[in-house]
Design a protein around this motif. Sequence first.
Motif, mmCIF file in Angstrom:
data_model
loop_
_atom_site.group_PDB
_atom_site.id
_atom_site.type_symbol
_atom_site.label_atom_id
_atom_site.label_comp_id
_atom_site.label_asym_id
_atom_site.label_seq_id
_atom_site.Cartn_x
_atom_site.Cartn_y
_atom_site.Cartn_z
ATOM 1 N N ARG A 100 44.998 16.635 32.416
ATOM 2 C CA ARG A 100 44.304 16.715 33.666
ATOM 3 C C ARG A 100 44.250 17.996 34.125
ATOM 4 N NH1 ARG A 100 46.530 12.513 37.942
ATOM 5 N NH2 ARG A 100 48.825 12.773 37.728
ATOM 6 N N ALA A 101 45.178 19.119 33.710
ATOM 7 C CA ALA A 101 45.361 20.072 34.115
ATOM 8 C C ALA A 101 44.593 21.139 33.481
ATOM 9 C CB ALA A 101 46.854 20.745 34.325
ATOM 10 N N ILE A 102 43.823 22.278 34.135
ATOM 11 C CA ILE A 102 42.982 23.150 33.189
ATOM 12 C C ILE A 102 43.376 24.596 34.161
ATOM 13 C CG2 ILE A 102 40.804 24.163 32.478
ATOM 14 C CD1 ILE A 102 40.061 21.065 32.197
ATOM 15 N N THR A 103 43.929 25.490 33.301
ATOM 16 C CA THR A 103 43.904 26.925 33.836
ATOM 17 C C THR A 103 42.733 27.842 33.703
ATOM 18 O OG1 THR A 103 46.599 26.892 33.722
ATOM 19 C CG2 THR A 103 45.514 28.949 33.749
ATOM 20 N N LEU A 104 42.290 28.071 35.038
ATOM 21 C CA LEU A 104 41.032 28.751 34.982
ATOM 22 C C LEU A 104 41.063 30.077 34.528
ATOM 23 C CD1 LEU A 104 39.565 27.697 38.309
ATOM 24 C CD2 LEU A 104 38.805 26.869 36.218
ATOM 25 N N ALA A 105 42.220 30.823 35.022
ATOM 26 C CA ALA A 105 42.452 32.060 34.669
ATOM 27 C C ALA A 105 43.895 32.720 35.000
ATOM 28 C CB ALA A 105 41.277 33.139 35.397
ATOM 29 N N GLU A 106 44.170 33.876 34.791
ATOM 30 C CA GLU A 106 45.477 34.465 34.986
ATOM 31 C C GLU A 106 44.806 35.443 36.088
ATOM 32 O OE1 GLU A 106 48.401 35.859 32.399
ATOM 33 O OE2 GLU A 106 47.821 33.945 31.102
ATOM 34 N N VAL A 107 45.177 35.636 37.157
ATOM 35 C CA VAL A 107 44.857 36.483 37.962
ATOM 36 C C VAL A 107 45.725 37.681 38.450
ATOM 37 C CG1 VAL A 107 43.997 36.873 40.613
ATOM 38 C CG2 VAL A 107 43.790 34.657 39.543
ATOM 39 N N LEU A 108 45.428 38.917 38.309
ATOM 40 C CA LEU A 108 46.376 40.094 38.360
ATOM 41 C C LEU A 108 46.117 40.312 40.038
ATOM 42 C CD1 LEU A 108 45.934 42.579 35.438
ATOM 43 C CD2 LEU A 108 47.828 41.117 36.206
ATOM 44 N N ALA A 109 47.027 39.959 40.735
ATOM 45 C CA ALA A 109 46.661 40.105 42.499
ATOM 46 C C ALA A 109 47.732 41.163 43.207
ATOM 47 C CB ALA A 109 46.843 38.515 42.727
ATOM 48 N N PRO A 110 47.404 41.168 44.385
ATOM 49 C CA PRO A 110 48.313 42.041 45.016
ATOM 50 C C PRO A 110 49.676 41.297 45.062
ATOM 51 C CG PRO A 110 46.561 41.470 46.439
ATOM 52 C CD PRO A 110 46.308 40.889 44.955
ATOM 53 N N GLY A 111 49.861 40.092 45.068
ATOM 54 C CA GLY A 111 51.225 39.548 45.135
ATOM 55 C C GLY A 111 51.794 39.260 43.795
ATOM 56 N N GLY A 112 51.267 39.815 42.532
ATOM 57 C CA GLY A 112 51.670 39.421 41.176
ATOM 58 C C GLY A 112 50.807 38.763 40.528
ATOM 59 N N ARG A 113 51.211 38.449 39.229
ATOM 60 C CA ARG A 113 50.377 37.637 38.288
ATOM 61 C C ARG A 113 50.459 36.212 38.476
ATOM 62 N NH1 ARG A 113 48.863 38.443 32.747
ATOM 63 N NH2 ARG A 113 49.897 40.325 32.723
#
Length: 524
Positions: A100-113
Amino acid sequence: MLRFDDAFVRSLPADPVAENSVRQVRGAAFSLVHPTPVKAPKLLAWVPKVAALLGLPEAATEEWTHVLAGNTLVHGMKPYAAAYGGHQFGNWAGQLGDGRAITLAEVLAPGGRFELQLKGAGPTPYSRRADGRAVLRSSLRELVCSEAMFHLGVPTTRALALVATGEPVERDLLYDGNPRHEPGAITTRVAPSFLRFGTFELPASRNDVGLLKELVDFTLTEHFTSLGPPSREAYVRLFEEVVRRTAVLVMEWQRVGFVHGVMNTDNMSILGLTIDYGPYGWLEGFDPDWTPNTTDLPGRRYAFGNQPSVAQWNLMCLANALYPLVNDEAPLAAALDAFADLAASQQLSTTRAKLGLSPLESRDDADRALLRGLFTALMTTEIDMPLFFRRLADVTPVDRELADEQLVGRLTDAFYRPDEVRGEVQAGLAQWLRAYLERVAGDPLDAERRRARMNGANPLYVPRNYLAQTVIQAAEQGDLAPLHEWLTVLEHPYDEQPGRERWAGKRPEWARHQPGSSMLSCSS
Ligand code: AMP
Ligand code: MG
């Protein structure tokens, strides 16, 4: 503008079957699958600090509410459900996976990945016989507790948002054949990775060494760069590092009084984070045998006091899974054996902090004896763990002069049955307190620093189960004010917050046997 980088999807083999149907998925690390849209998304909570970590706006937008409900995707998202297996309650359970979990994306963000993951977003190939949904009460509990853990300083996944789906979900809370409809909700979880011990166990169980190697190599190169490029030695170092992190994690749980409730190997993070908040609980009356999970009652496998040994058992499962890549038992066995010492030294240092004692090597044995005495004393009557340690910080060496009744009376707040604290119980507590205060008197820490050290290790505000229950009931009635206030209080768990005492109170009598407060099931 968010930046996505689909490293997991790009680097690892995908399930070749595109259809979203329940099945065994072999030779693949994940299945591409879209969330199932919901009727009437409504934002219930948004965590600005996590939003900032990701580079998202401080307040939720309409668009993000729809994305986090699973109704729309942002350009560049490639949603997927990960494959994994696991040992549940000590038995190999085969393929589990993100049901029931779905990863939408990996975000490359200011605070890391960070992985941005929806929990409760509809069925996936791993849903087995279940519906892929989550109820409001369990989603709210996950959001609150993961944020509380973060502010307590315990490694954890985080939560960005809670969105009501506007759709009912049928659950049998007590597993007694009386299902009812409950409001559905989706939590958005955030972590550098949701890789679990079970991620590696699944290909190992199928003798798929190729996939196992791809997964371990990915883990090393993406998440443990300091351990060097993939090699047999690096695989051993990876295991050693997971052992170390897991020992720290579980002893941090012991420090704050957290009971995970379902320490199956599919719920153990390879990064050493607390993951998958389900029927967890917080120790109120100090009792090593306590488990919040009714499913666990027969064996109490996941009781508070068992968490360190279960963690080690789970690490053994991970060692077995990694074995085909190392082909040598000795270094894995040595790393596993090191767990006990790591946990013991971690326990000594956290308990010293809880007691406001300096780490004096010459005192190691004496302090360990003091700890054992403490655990015995804490079990002679029902004593609230958080309040006990907070009140203890206010007791000082001069109090040794007090009579037993007055000395023990300094801790009255923490007793669930104050009338029971007489005779032998009182004498036993007083005896431990005097030994402890003797030790404090000889410690180099001054009074003020001692108190600060103690209050920095002993949270005043933890997400007590009965509080969760009252917050959930309000939220189910549409009143979100208690939830928002509670989230604010839990941002500063170690600080006294005048006017907010009700969030620190010990469990009232009505909650002692109430489902949700004292009993929780896996139904979520
Ligand atoms: P848990 O013990 O809650 O971590 O869940 C064990 C397994 O059951 C995982 O593979 C979950 O994805 C799956 N699962 C739990 N609840 C549901 C649900 N309502 N729908 C689909 N899968 C579920
Ligand atoms: Mg799980």
